[in-house]
Structures are given as C-alpha cells and as structure tokens.
Design an enzyme around this catalytic site. Structure first.
Site, PDB file in Angstrom:
ATOM      1  N   VAL A 157       0.828  -1.205   0.000  1.00 30.50           N
ATOM      2  CA  VAL A 157       0.000   0.000   0.000  1.00 30.50           C
ATOM      3  C   VAL A 157       0.861   1.254   0.000  1.00 30.50           C
ATOM      4  O   VAL A 157       0.485   2.269  -0.603  1.00 30.50           O
ATOM      5  CB  VAL A 157      -0.982   0.004   1.190  1.00 30.50           C
ATOM      6  CG1 VAL A 157      -0.266   0.232   2.527  1.00 30.50           C
ATOM      7  CG2 VAL A 157      -2.062   1.057   0.989  1.00 30.50           C
ATOM      8  N   GLY A 170      -5.295  -6.983   1.557  1.00 31.42           N
ATOM      9  CA  GLY A 170      -5.786  -5.913   2.419  1.00 31.42           C
ATOM     10  C   GLY A 170      -4.872  -4.717   2.351  1.00 31.42           C
ATOM     11  O   GLY A 170      -4.307  -4.415   1.302  1.00 31.42           O
ATOM     12  N   GLU A 171      -4.730  -4.004   3.457  1.00 33.64           N
ATOM     13  CA  GLU A 171      -3.882  -2.813   3.583  1.00 33.64           C
ATOM     14  C   GLU A 171      -4.466  -1.584   2.893  1.00 33.64           C
ATOM     15  O   GLU A 171      -4.017  -0.476   3.131  1.00 33.64           O
ATOM     16  CB  GLU A 171      -2.473  -3.035   3.008  1.00 33.64           C
ATOM     17  CG  GLU A 171      -1.670  -4.142   3.603  1.00 33.64           C
ATOM     18  CD  GLU A 171      -0.295  -4.268   2.958  1.00 33.64           C
ATOM     19  OE1 GLU A 171       0.050  -3.443   2.075  1.00 33.64           O
ATOM     20  OE2 GLU A 171       0.435  -5.200   3.322  1.00 33.64           O
ATOM     21  N   GLY A 172      -5.400  -1.776   1.954  1.00 34.19           N
ATOM     22  CA  GLY A 172      -5.827  -0.705   1.073  1.00 34.19           C
ATOM     23  C   GLY A 172      -5.239  -0.850  -0.311  1.00 34.19           C
ATOM     24  O   GLY A 172      -5.439   0.005  -1.177  1.00 34.19           O
TER      25      GLY A 172
END
Length: 349
Positions: A99, A314-316
C-alpha cells in the site's frame, strides 16, 4: 466515556433524480456509441452524485490504514503471529509495504492509525495514535471490546477523518486475526452461515481453515444475543474495524467518495450501513478479493467491484490499484467532447 448514540451521525439520502439525469445525458452525448465505456460510465455517474457535481474533481485523496491486534488470534485463526501487525505498521511507515508503494505511485496521502496494536511506536509523520488498548480481548471467551471501547473507537475514526483534507477516502487495515472478525460480523449482520463467510485469510492450510471455522462457530454461538450492529461490533472486534466504521460514517456525512478495499474494510462498511442505510450510496467497491466472504458481503451491500485480481492482501492495496479508474471516470465527464462540440456525427444523423 463516549456515548455510542453521540458517535453515529445522521447520513442523508443523496439520490438526486435531476442531477442523475443530467449526468446520464452528458455521458450519452460524449463522442462514443451509447454506453460504450461500460462500467466506467456508471462509476462516473456515482461519483458525480456523491460529490453533487456534473464535472466532478477528486481532490487530495486520502489512504487511511487502521491497525490493531486481536485477542482471538491466540486461538490459531491466522497463519501469521500477532507480531506481524506491528511489524507491518513499521513497514507501512518505512514505505516498504504494497500500500505504501501504490499510494506513492498514485498520489494518495497515506495515514496509518494505531487503534490498538500491542507495541509502542515512536511518533513520526504519517502515524496517528488512537490506541484504545493493546489489542482486543479474546472473543472466544467474552466480548472483544466493551461498549465504551467500541464507541470510543468509532469516535476516533470520525475525528481522524475530520482532520484529513480532500473529498475521497480510501480504506485500508492491518490486524492479524481480523479476517475472523470480518467473517463473524458478516455472518451475524447478514444472517449468513459462518463457514461460507470464512476463508484462509493470510494463508491457512486445509486443517488450519477447518480449525478456524470451528473456533468461529463457537464464537458466534457464545455471542448469540449480540444481534444489533454495535453489539456485534463490540462482541467480535476489532479496534481497527470500529475505527474504520467511524471513518466511514464521517466520510459519508461529508459526502466524500469512499473507496472500499477488501473483506475487512468492507466489514466496516457493513456495520456503518447497518447503522445508517444511506452509507453505501457514497461507496465504490475497488475489487472482489479471494476471501469467500467478500463477494457475499459486497452483494449484501449492493455494490459491484471494479476489479477481480484474486487479491487477498488488504492494507488498502486494492483501493490504490482501482484509484486510476475513478480518476478516469471523472475525466470522461469533464474533458471528453460532446458530439456537438467535436463536430462528430451521431449514429442516427
């Protein structure tokens, strides 16, 4: 102590038939066959409605990554140890995470929030400390959070977003064990079977996945009375999800475009939508992840993902990857010529 009733803002219905008609007319009159830009056109229409503009401009986009630890991780529901949560926070801030790289590439300002990580961090730019506690309690033994902790986390999320500039918020998270919390929230709030909501998360093998499902069935049964959104959130956790709920509610109230990443970030939107039913109008689903519950969750929210890349990080990261599509959708509305302006004949001319 923060009262949960004071942390939930009113979210208005942004449906505007007249504006929608003008946006659709503008798209239909661009120099292209009708509907030829496919879902980019419906994306442009959605962004225009969220921002209340026929010529929308996405300004100062913010990537918000909320991190916290989960007591339930001690039950072996993740392939990675809880230390990875704080290690990845350090990695985010050092610029070494996916990210971090993608946010830099696409001009997204990155803010990382410590919502409840079991580690003390040195203060530095890009890190916001809103720690409720050093991780949630074990949801298999009792509620992950108290009602007061849950309300405070939501209030923290609202406060963090209020301080951020721009009109677009991209959601990210980090927390070993948080795919379990997301699965529990989906099963409870959408009335789905927990096994179908539960995936391998960070990479459990078949035996690990079977163990995870068994643990989550027990947790769901233990908290059978936690049927309301805030009760379920407090029962299952986590601090980062509750903080994201607050962030989503604040962004929705401010009519920011909300870009949802994967399963865990989507679970925060699920809770926010259960609290205020017009939240999803402001949301764009960046992608559908490899977690089996994610597609079910997006269907429940009525959102169609832009990408399907088998992501499960995930993480963005998925939000960052989808971001150029949002920018392109806006540019189509603002900069693409109409038939009249370009002197191009229509199909029926």
């Amino acid at each position: 102590m923060t009262d949960s009733n004071q942390t939930i803002p009113s979210i208005s219905d942004i449906h505007d038939g007249a504006l929608a008609a003008r946006l659709q007319s503008a798209l239909d009159n661009k120099t292209k066959p009708l509907g030829a830009l496919g879902r980019l056109e419906s994306l442009a229409l959605r962004i225009g409605l969220v921002l209340g503009s026929e010529t929308p401009v996405l300004e100062a986009p913010q990537m918000l990554v909320c991190a916290a630890d989960h007591g339930l991780a001690a039950r072996g529901v993740s392939a990675f140890p809880s230390d990875v949560t704080w290690q990845m926070v350090e990695n985010f801030l050092a610029g070494g995470a996916a990210v971090s790289v993608l946010a830099l590439q696409h001009g997204l300002a990155l803010t990382v929030v410590d919502c409840g990580v079991r580690r003390d961090f040195q203060a530095r730019p890009g890190l916001v400390s809103r720690r409720i506690a050093a991780g949630t309690a074990d949801a298999s033994a009792g509620p992950a959070m108290t009602a007061e902790q849950c309300a405070q986390a939501i209030a923290n999320g609202r406060e963090v977003v209020r301080a951020l500039p721009g009109n677009a918020l991209l959601l990210g998270e980090m927390g070993i064990g948080n795919s379990s919390a997301a699965a529990l929230l989906l099963a409870r709030l959408a009335g789905l079977d927990i096994d179908g909501c539960t995936g391998s998360g960070t990479g459990l093998d078949a035996a690990g996945l079977a163990r995870k499902r068994e643990v989550l069935r027990d947790v769901l049964a233990l908290h059978a009375a936690a049927s309301e959104p805030l009760d379920a959130l407090a029962a299952f956790g986590g601090f980062e999800i509750a903080t994201l709920v607050g962030a989503v509610l604040q962004a929705a109230q401010e009519r920011r475009v909300i870009v949802i990443d994967g399963f865990i970030a989507s679970a925060a939107v699920l809770v926010a939508q259960a609290l205020q039913p017009h939240v999803a109008q402001r949301c764009v689903a960046a992608h559908s992840s490899a977690e089996p519950g994610h597609a079910l969750l997006l269907k429940h929210l009525g959102l169609e993902p832009l990408l399907n890349l088998d992501l499960r990080l995930g993480e963005g990261s998925g939000g960052a990857l989808a971001w150029p599509l949002l920018e392109s959708a806006c540019r189509i509305l603002r900069e693409m010529a109409s038939f009249e302006a370009a002197g191009v004949s229509r199909k029926d001319s």
